[in-house]
Write an enzyme that holds these catalytic residues in place. Structure first.
Site, short mmCIF file in Angstrom:
data_model
loop_
_atom_site.label_atom_id
_atom_site.label_comp_id
_atom_site.label_asym_id
_atom_site.label_seq_id
_atom_site.Cartn_x
_atom_site.Cartn_y
_atom_site.Cartn_z
N ARG A 98 7.82 58.13 37.45
CA ARG A 98 6.88 57.31 36.68
C ARG A 98 5.49 57.96 36.60
O ARG A 98 4.78 57.78 35.62
CB ARG A 98 6.75 55.92 37.31
CG ARG A 98 7.89 55.01 36.93
CD ARG A 98 7.73 53.65 37.56
NE ARG A 98 8.55 52.66 36.88
CZ ARG A 98 8.62 51.39 37.22
NH1 ARG A 98 7.91 50.94 38.24
NH2 ARG A 98 9.38 50.56 36.54
N LYS A 119 25.45 41.21 36.91
CA LYS A 119 25.50 39.85 36.36
C LYS A 119 25.51 39.79 34.83
O LYS A 119 24.71 40.43 34.17
CB LYS A 119 24.26 39.08 36.84
CG LYS A 119 24.26 38.82 38.32
CD LYS A 119 23.00 38.08 38.68
CE LYS A 119 22.95 37.75 40.15
NZ LYS A 119 21.60 37.28 40.50
N GLY A 170 15.99 51.45 35.13
CA GLY A 170 16.52 50.82 36.34
C GLY A 170 17.61 51.64 37.02
O GLY A 170 17.48 52.84 37.20
N GLY A 217 12.93 45.93 34.24
CA GLY A 217 12.83 44.63 33.57
C GLY A 217 12.25 44.76 32.17
O GLY A 217 12.69 44.07 31.24
C1 3PG Z 1 8.73 47.22 37.90
O1 3PG Z 1 8.92 48.15 38.68
O2 3PG Z 1 9.63 46.43 37.56
C2 3PG Z 1 7.39 47.10 37.25
O3 3PG Z 1 6.48 47.97 37.84
C3 3PG Z 1 6.90 45.68 37.30
O4 3PG Z 1 6.84 45.22 38.61
P1 3PG Z 1 7.21 43.72 38.95
O5 3PG Z 1 8.66 43.53 38.63
O6 3PG Z 1 6.88 43.52 40.39
O7 3PG Z 1 6.36 42.86 38.04
MG MG Z 2 10.57 44.50 38.21
#
Ligand code: 3PG
Ligand code: MG
Length: 424
Positions: free
Chosen positions: A40, A206, A374, A397
């Protein structure tokens, strides 16, 4: 609507507040926090290089973890500043706060090309609450706002959204960084009119996490390949036995509706026909959430769509891998989100790694491959094929919400290209 980007900004001598997503995985080693994966950070370097070259005074803001408004030393961004300095081969100053007089003075002293990283914005409750006064204090630090934190753009927090609103109100420009721009291009524009066949690979635990994405992609994809534990909710919907597999029994109707929609739209919706199963046994170890860590015995291939009563399905099987690889090989556009099994355990990594290989091979044959962030990114990197795909998202997310077709608050708050009055 297209957003203004950092390329179109005049930043010479200006204070530029850059929101980045440096929420990187960290681990304590010998009393120090060390970073496990700097992807990142690395991905923001093009934006930083551009700003340095154009003489901006750079103020970086980020969050780390979920400290819930407290000063949590293990979640300080100080080690991140040091790692960034090494990566970018120039000094990165650090200040142990993100608002207030001391911070303002430090920012004032920055010269063109200088970089300052602020302390974790989530040490204040006001960040997640998107408190306008707090956003105002952040906005005092800058003349221009740049958001390069795609991974946090689904959060309407002070540093991702509120500060842009304050800046805009006082006539300041708010632009997307180069990483943000790339993410929106690949996860957005490229999938709007994909070269066909467009094959979507969806895995993960899920159905409930992915159902909105499935719904949206059923309108675009030619083929959807399913893997991961969510397979078993679909199998349940087809009246199959799932044994001890992870399922969401309350999502069977949702799964049925997706299968019906696929049929109606003539989308090939392919479920695994075989799997790798094992007998789950509890160990006395507890995980971070206090739940017993599971071990698995009697690992074997199950050549049927029914799972034996004593076993759980933990990976797709060899027959499924063969079919999936053939489909992937013919694709012109590939979107992959979610692993095919419990790939962290080598015994259940075969399906995920085989899919990774198939995606890498298809890319080499000219397909465009987009990895939706992810766990799939983790899996691809673990298989050593991370650099063999077209694009890997830095969002978890955020990429999921974006693929669902939702507007991300951090993007919505940026200046529209048409409205900015620039000459481009
Ligand atoms: C993540 O890694 O999902 C983002 O940096 C956002 O973080 P958070 O899910 O804690 O809001
Ligand atoms: Mg997150």
């Amino acid at each position: 609507m297209a957003k203004l980007t950092v390329k179109e900004l005049d930043v010479q001598g200006k204070r530029v507040f850059v929101r980045v997503d440096y929420n990187v995985p960290m681990e304590e080693k010998g009393g120090q926090m060390v970073i496990n994966d700097v992807t990142r950070m690395k991905e923001t370097l093009p934006t930083l290089d551009l700003l340095i070259e154009r003489g901006a005074r750079i103020v970086l803001a980020a969050h780390l973890g979920r400290p819930k408004g407290k000063r949590e030393p293990s979640m300080s961004l100080r080690p991140v500043a040091a790692a960034l300095a090494e990566m970018i081969q120039r000094p990165v100053a650090f200040v142990d706060d993100c608002i207030g007089e001391k911070v303002e003075k430090t920012v004032e002293a920055l010269k063109p090309g200088d970089i300052l990283l602020l302390e974790n914005v989530r040490f204040y409750d006001e960040e997640e609450a998107n408190d306008p006064a707090f956003a105002g204090q952040l906005a005092r630090l800058a003349d221009v706002y740049v958001n390069d934190a795609f991974g946090s753009a689904h959060r309407a927090h002070a540093s991702t959204e509120g500060v842009a609103r304050v800046m805009a109100k006082r006539g300041g420009l708010c632009a997307a960084g180069l990483l943000m721009e790339r993410e929106l291009k690949f996860l957005g524009d490229e999938l709007e009119k994909p070269a066909r066949p467009f094959v979507v690979i969806l895995g993960g635990a899920k159905v409930s996490d992915k159902i909105l994405v499935i719904g949206r992609l059923l309108e675009k994809a030619d083929t959807i390949l399913i893997g991961g534990a969510m397979t078993y909710t679909f199998r349940l919907a087809q009246g199959r036995k799932v044994g001890k597999s992870l399922v969401e029994a309350d999502k069977v109707e949702v799964a049925k509706a997706a299968l019906d929609k696929a049929k109606a739209r003539k989308v090939q919706f392919i479920l695994p026909t075989d799997d790798v199963v094992a007998e789950p046994v509890k160990t006395d170890k507890l995980d971070k959430k206090g739940k017993p860590v599971m071990d698995y015995q009697d690992v074997r291939v199950n050549g049927s769509a029914d799972v034996p009563d004593d076993a759980a399905g933990l990976d797709v099987g060899p027959a499924t891998v063969k079919v999936y690889a053939e489909v992937i090989a013919k694709a012109k556009t590939i979107l992959w989100n979610g692993p095919m099994g419990l790939f962290e355990d080598q015994r259940f990594a075969g399906g995920t790694f085989a899919v990774a290989r198939a995606v890498a091979d298809a890319t080499q044959q000219g397909a465009k491959s987009i990895i939706g962030g992810g766990d799939s990114v983790k899996a691809l990197n673990k298989s050593g094929l991370g650099d063999k795909v077209t694009f890997m998202s830095t969002g978890g997310g955020a990429s999921l919400e974006f693929l669902e077709g939702r507007e991300l608050p951090g993007v919505a708050a940026l200046t529209d290209q048409r409205a900015c009055g620039c000459s481009h």
